[in-house]
Scaffold this motif. Structure first.
Motif, PDB file in Angstrom:
ATOM      1  N   ALA A 156       0.335  -4.906  -2.922  1.00 45.58           N
ATOM      2  CA  ALA A 156       1.614  -4.880  -2.185  1.00 45.58           C
ATOM      3  C   ALA A 156       1.912  -3.468  -1.706  1.00 45.58           C
ATOM      4  CB  ALA A 156       2.733  -5.409  -3.060  1.00 45.58           C
ATOM      5  N   SER A 157       1.652  -2.487  -2.519  1.00 50.22           N
ATOM      6  CA  SER A 157       1.898  -1.092  -2.121  1.00 50.22           C
ATOM      7  C   SER A 157       0.992  -0.718  -0.965  1.00 50.22           C
ATOM      8  CB  SER A 157       1.625  -0.133  -3.281  1.00 50.22           C
ATOM      9  OG  SER A 157       2.551  -0.329  -4.305  1.00 50.22           O
ATOM     10  N   ALA A 158      -0.262  -1.140  -1.039  1.00 50.16           N
ATOM     11  CA  ALA A 158      -1.208  -0.797   0.018  1.00 50.16           C
ATOM     12  C   ALA A 158      -0.830  -1.486   1.312  1.00 50.16           C
ATOM     13  CB  ALA A 158      -2.623  -1.205  -0.398  1.00 50.16           C
ATOM     14  N   GLU A 161       2.319   0.202   2.735  1.00 47.64           N
ATOM     15  CA  GLU A 161       1.971   1.538   3.243  1.00 47.64           C
ATOM     16  C   GLU A 161       1.226   1.417   4.556  1.00 47.64           C
ATOM     17  OE1 GLU A 161      -0.731   5.349   1.931  1.00 47.64           O
ATOM     18  OE2 GLU A 161      -0.156   3.915   0.413  1.00 47.64           O
ATOM     19  N   ARG A 162       0.451   0.476   4.703  1.00 48.31           N
ATOM     20  CA  ARG A 162      -0.318   0.318   5.921  1.00 48.31           C
ATOM     21  C   ARG A 162       0.583  -0.138   7.051  1.00 48.31           C
ATOM     22  NH1 ARG A 162      -6.197  -1.155   6.677  1.00 48.31           N
ATOM     23  NH2 ARG A 162      -6.425   0.255   8.357  1.00 48.31           N
ATOM     24  N   LEU A 163       1.499  -1.006   6.711  1.00 48.30           N
ATOM     25  CA  LEU A 163       2.386  -1.518   7.751  1.00 48.30           C
ATOM     26  C   LEU A 163       3.444  -0.470   8.163  1.00 48.30           C
ATOM     27  CD1 LEU A 163       2.998  -5.178   6.530  1.00 48.30           C
ATOM     28  CD2 LEU A 163       1.657  -4.454   8.483  1.00 48.30           C
ATOM     29  N   THR A 164       3.989   0.161   7.196  1.00 49.91           N
ATOM     30  CA  THR A 164       5.077   1.103   7.485  1.00 49.91           C
ATOM     31  C   THR A 164       4.581   2.532   7.608  1.00 49.91           C
ATOM     32  OG1 THR A 164       5.584   1.369   5.146  1.00 49.91           O
ATOM     33  CG2 THR A 164       6.834  -0.267   6.363  1.00 49.91           C
ATOM     34  N   GLY A 165       3.509   2.809   7.059  1.00 52.69           N
ATOM     35  CA  GLY A 165       2.987   4.148   7.139  1.00 52.69           C
ATOM     36  C   GLY A 165       3.434   5.001   5.974  1.00 52.69           C
ATOM     37  N   LYS A 166       4.295   4.483   5.129  1.00 50.04           N
ATOM     38  CA  LYS A 166       4.734   5.297   4.009  1.00 50.04           C
ATOM     39  C   LYS A 166       4.679   4.423   2.770  1.00 50.04           C
ATOM     40  CE  LYS A 166       9.676   6.128   3.707  1.00 50.04           C
ATOM     41  NZ  LYS A 166      10.831   6.511   3.962  1.00 50.04           N
ATOM     42  N   ALA A 167       4.366   5.024   1.618  1.00 46.50           N
ATOM     43  CA  ALA A 167       4.191   4.304   0.375  1.00 46.50           C
ATOM     44  C   ALA A 167       5.541   3.965  -0.224  1.00 46.50           C
ATOM     45  CB  ALA A 167       3.380   5.129  -0.616  1.00 46.50           C
TER      46      ALA A 167
END
Length: 182
Positions: A156-158, A161-167
């Motif tokens: 979920a974190s990955a 982060e990929r979608l929003t660009g931030k973790a």
């Protein structure tokens, strides 16, 4: 032709005129001699037959009768022995069949008992292995389920982060996982 006359003359000269003398045994002048010779011959033949031939024949006949009687007695004895042997054979055969059936039944029972014992041992062994395998599967499942939350949090974190660009914050991911679990 001359020769034929000579032959005829010789027969006449020798025997003279042909006389009709008849059949010699029927001449009455020779009856006495014939009867004497007939009696002598009959007596000689009677003595020869009664003293030599008939005793031999009666001995042969008696010997044959004795041989036939002894052969018949021997045949009857052999028949009796053969019948007794047949009865003994039938008895031995039936006893052998009974023993064979008893041995076969005993062997079947023994094999059946051995088979049942082996089957029960195999079933117990398989039951034990199955229980051990189920325990291993349950342990691995619980271990895997314990790791699922961590994997889900990382995934979920990955994705975020990929979608929003931030973790995202780890507390936010844990809160979202708790919401989906309930």
């Amino acid at each position: 032709m001359a020769q034929a006359q000579t032959t005829h003359a010789a027969t006449e000269a020798h025997g003279g005129a042909h006389e009709d003398i008849g059949f010699p045994p029927f001449q009455t002048e020779t009856y006495a001699g014939q009867i004497i010779w007939l009696t002598i011959t009959f007596v000689a033949l009677y003595v020869l037959l009664s003293k030599l031939v008939l005793p031999r024949l009666s001995g042969i006949i008696e010997n044959r009768r004795t041989t036939i009687a002894s052969d018949l007695d021997e045949a009857a004895a052999m028949k009796t022995r053969a019948e007794e042997a047949g009865v003994a054979y039938e008895k031995a055969l039936s006893e052998a069949k009974a023993r064979a059936q008893a041995l076969a039944q005993e062997a079947r029972s023994k094999v059946s008992a051995e088979t049942d014992a082996k089957r029960k041992a195999l079933e117990a062994d398989l039951g034990q292995r199955l229980a051990e395998s189920e325990a291993v599967i349950a342990r691995k499942k619980s271990d895997a389920m314990a790791n699922v939350r961590g994997i889900a949090a990382e995934t979920a974190s990955a994705i975020v982060e990929r979608l929003t660009g931030k973790a995202p914050a780890p507390q936010a991911v844990e809160a979202a996982l708790d919401q989906t679990k309930a």
